[in-house]
Motif scaffolding. Structure first.
Motif, PDB file in Angstrom:
ATOM      1  N   ASN A  24      41.030  26.136  41.184  1.00 11.03           N
ATOM      2  CA  ASN A  24      41.532  27.087  42.169  1.00 11.03           C
ATOM      3  C   ASN A  24      41.582  28.481  41.552  1.00 11.03           C
ATOM      4  OD1 ASN A  24      41.967  25.007  43.999  1.00 11.03           O
ATOM      5  ND2 ASN A  24      43.934  24.541  43.071  1.00 11.03           N
ATOM      6  N   CYS A  25      40.601  29.305  41.879  1.00 10.78           N
ATOM      7  CA  CYS A  25      40.500  30.628  41.275  1.00 10.78           C
ATOM      8  C   CYS A  25      40.560  31.721  42.331  1.00 10.78           C
ATOM      9  CB  CYS A  25      39.189  30.773  40.506  1.00 10.78           C
ATOM     10  SG  CYS A  25      38.975  29.544  39.217  1.00 10.78           S
ATOM     11  N   LEU A  26      41.294  32.758  42.011  1.00  9.21           N
ATOM     12  CA  LEU A  26      41.333  33.949  42.846  1.00  9.21           C
ATOM     13  C   LEU A  26      40.550  35.056  42.171  1.00  9.21           C
ATOM     14  CD1 LEU A  26      45.076  34.230  43.906  1.00  9.21           C
ATOM     15  CD2 LEU A  26      43.169  33.438  45.273  1.00  9.21           C
ATOM     16  N   GLU A  27      39.918  35.892  42.992  1.00 11.46           N
ATOM     17  CA  GLU A  27      39.283  37.094  42.490  1.00 11.46           C
ATOM     18  C   GLU A  27      39.863  38.274  43.248  1.00 11.46           C
ATOM     19  OE1 GLU A  27      34.905  35.698  41.024  1.00 11.46           O
ATOM     20  OE2 GLU A  27      35.096  36.265  43.122  1.00 11.46           O
ATOM     21  N   VAL A  28      40.062  39.369  42.544  1.00 10.49           N
ATOM     22  CA  VAL A  28      40.592  40.586  43.149  1.00 10.49           C
ATOM     23  C   VAL A  28      39.622  41.731  42.892  1.00 10.49           C
ATOM     24  CG1 VAL A  28      43.008  39.875  42.972  1.00 10.49           C
ATOM     25  CG2 VAL A  28      41.973  41.166  41.117  1.00 10.49           C
ATOM     26  N   ALA A  29      39.666  42.710  43.776  1.00 11.09           N
ATOM     27  CA  ALA A  29      38.837  43.910  43.629  1.00 11.09           C
ATOM     28  C   ALA A  29      39.767  45.100  43.470  1.00 11.09           C
ATOM     29  CB  ALA A  29      37.939  44.095  44.838  1.00 11.09           C
ATOM     30  N   ASP A  30      39.795  45.654  42.290  1.00 12.58           N
ATOM     31  CA  ASP A  30      40.708  46.762  41.998  1.00 12.58           C
ATOM     32  C   ASP A  30      40.209  48.104  42.508  1.00 12.58           C
ATOM     33  OD1 ASP A  30      42.530  45.122  40.634  1.00 12.58           O
ATOM     34  OD2 ASP A  30      41.309  45.252  38.822  1.00 12.58           O
ATOM     35  N   ASP A  31      38.926  48.205  42.835  1.00 10.54           N
ATOM     36  CA  ASP A  31      38.354  49.516  43.164  1.00 10.54           C
ATOM     37  C   ASP A  31      38.198  49.755  44.662  1.00 10.54           C
ATOM     38  OD1 ASP A  31      36.331  47.709  43.669  1.00 10.54           O
ATOM     39  OD2 ASP A  31      34.757  48.910  42.739  1.00 10.54           O
ATOM     40  N   HIS A  32      38.910  49.008  45.503  1.00  7.13           N
ATOM     41  CA  HIS A  32      38.717  49.136  46.950  1.00  7.13           C
ATOM     42  C   HIS A  32      39.361  50.410  47.494  1.00  7.13           C
ATOM     43  CE1 HIS A  32      37.983  48.112  51.049  1.00  7.13           C
ATOM     44  NE2 HIS A  32      39.252  47.975  51.317  1.00  7.13           N
ATOM     45  N   THR A  33      40.671  50.454  47.585  1.00  3.62           N
ATOM     46  CA  THR A  33      41.394  51.655  48.016  1.00  3.62           C
ATOM     47  C   THR A  33      42.694  51.737  47.241  1.00  3.62           C
ATOM     48  OG1 THR A  33      42.743  50.646  49.752  1.00  3.62           O
ATOM     49  CG2 THR A  33      40.528  51.379  50.392  1.00  3.62           C
ATOM     50  N   ALA A  34      43.365  52.820  47.409  1.00  8.39           N
ATOM     51  CA  ALA A  34      44.645  52.994  46.719  1.00  8.39           C
ATOM     52  C   ALA A  34      45.773  52.227  47.398  1.00  8.39           C
ATOM     53  CB  ALA A  34      44.994  54.470  46.648  1.00  8.39           C
ATOM     54  N   THR A  35      45.562  51.756  48.632  1.00  8.10           N
ATOM     55  CA  THR A  35      46.660  51.131  49.380  1.00  8.10           C
ATOM     56  C   THR A  35      46.474  49.649  49.660  1.00  8.10           C
ATOM     57  OG1 THR A  35      45.643  51.778  51.464  1.00  8.10           O
ATOM     58  CG2 THR A  35      47.258  53.296  50.515  1.00  8.10           C
ATOM     59  N   THR A  36      45.290  49.093  49.423  1.00 12.42           N
ATOM     60  CA  THR A  36      45.082  47.664  49.678  1.00 12.42           C
ATOM     61  C   THR A  36      44.377  47.005  48.503  1.00 12.42           C
ATOM     62  OG1 THR A  36      42.952  48.022  50.768  1.00 12.42           O
ATOM     63  CG2 THR A  36      44.914  47.920  52.179  1.00 12.42           C
ATOM     64  N   LEU A  37      44.654  45.712  48.345  1.00 17.10           N
ATOM     65  CA  LEU A  37      44.018  44.921  47.304  1.00 17.10           C
ATOM     66  C   LEU A  37      43.339  43.728  47.960  1.00 17.10           C
ATOM     67  CD1 LEU A  37      43.713  44.521  44.184  1.00 17.10           C
ATOM     68  CD2 LEU A  37      45.582  42.887  44.430  1.00 17.10           C
ATOM     69  N   PRO A  38      42.009  43.672  47.951  1.00 14.28           N
ATOM     70  CA  PRO A  38      41.298  42.517  48.492  1.00 14.28           C
ATOM     71  C   PRO A  38      41.373  41.334  47.526  1.00 14.28           C
ATOM     72  CG  PRO A  38      39.897  44.476  48.513  1.00 14.28           C
ATOM     73  CD  PRO A  38      41.093  44.770  47.658  1.00 14.28           C
TER      74      PRO A  38
END
Length: 72
Positions: A24-38
């Motif tokens: 069970n792995c999550l991936e995050v994108a830090d470079d999307h916007t300053a107010t949301t985290l995908p």
């Protein structure tokens, strides 16, 4: 529903808590916007994406660090 292909994200990173066994792995994108985290499931990279506000993500991490991952 938003999918990973709908977002202009250059790089996803796997959670440091994810093991290397393909579980069970999550991936995050830090470079999307300053107010949301995908956040997406690493096993389904073209599937749905959850968008968290900074406040919601910070609260989630605090619960996990405190040993309270069962958020309702």
């Amino acid at each position: 529903m938003i999918s990973a292909t709908d977002l202009p994200i250059r790089a996803w990173r796997k959670s440091s808590y994810s093991g290397q066994n393909g579980g069970n792995c999550l991936e995050v994108a830090d470079d999307h916007t300053a107010t949301t985290l995908p956040v997406r499931d690493s096993k389904n990279p073209h599937g749905p994406v959850l968008l968290f506000t900074d406040q919601a993500w910070t609260a989630f991490l605090a619960h996990v660090r405190d040993g309270q991952p069962d958020i309702r």
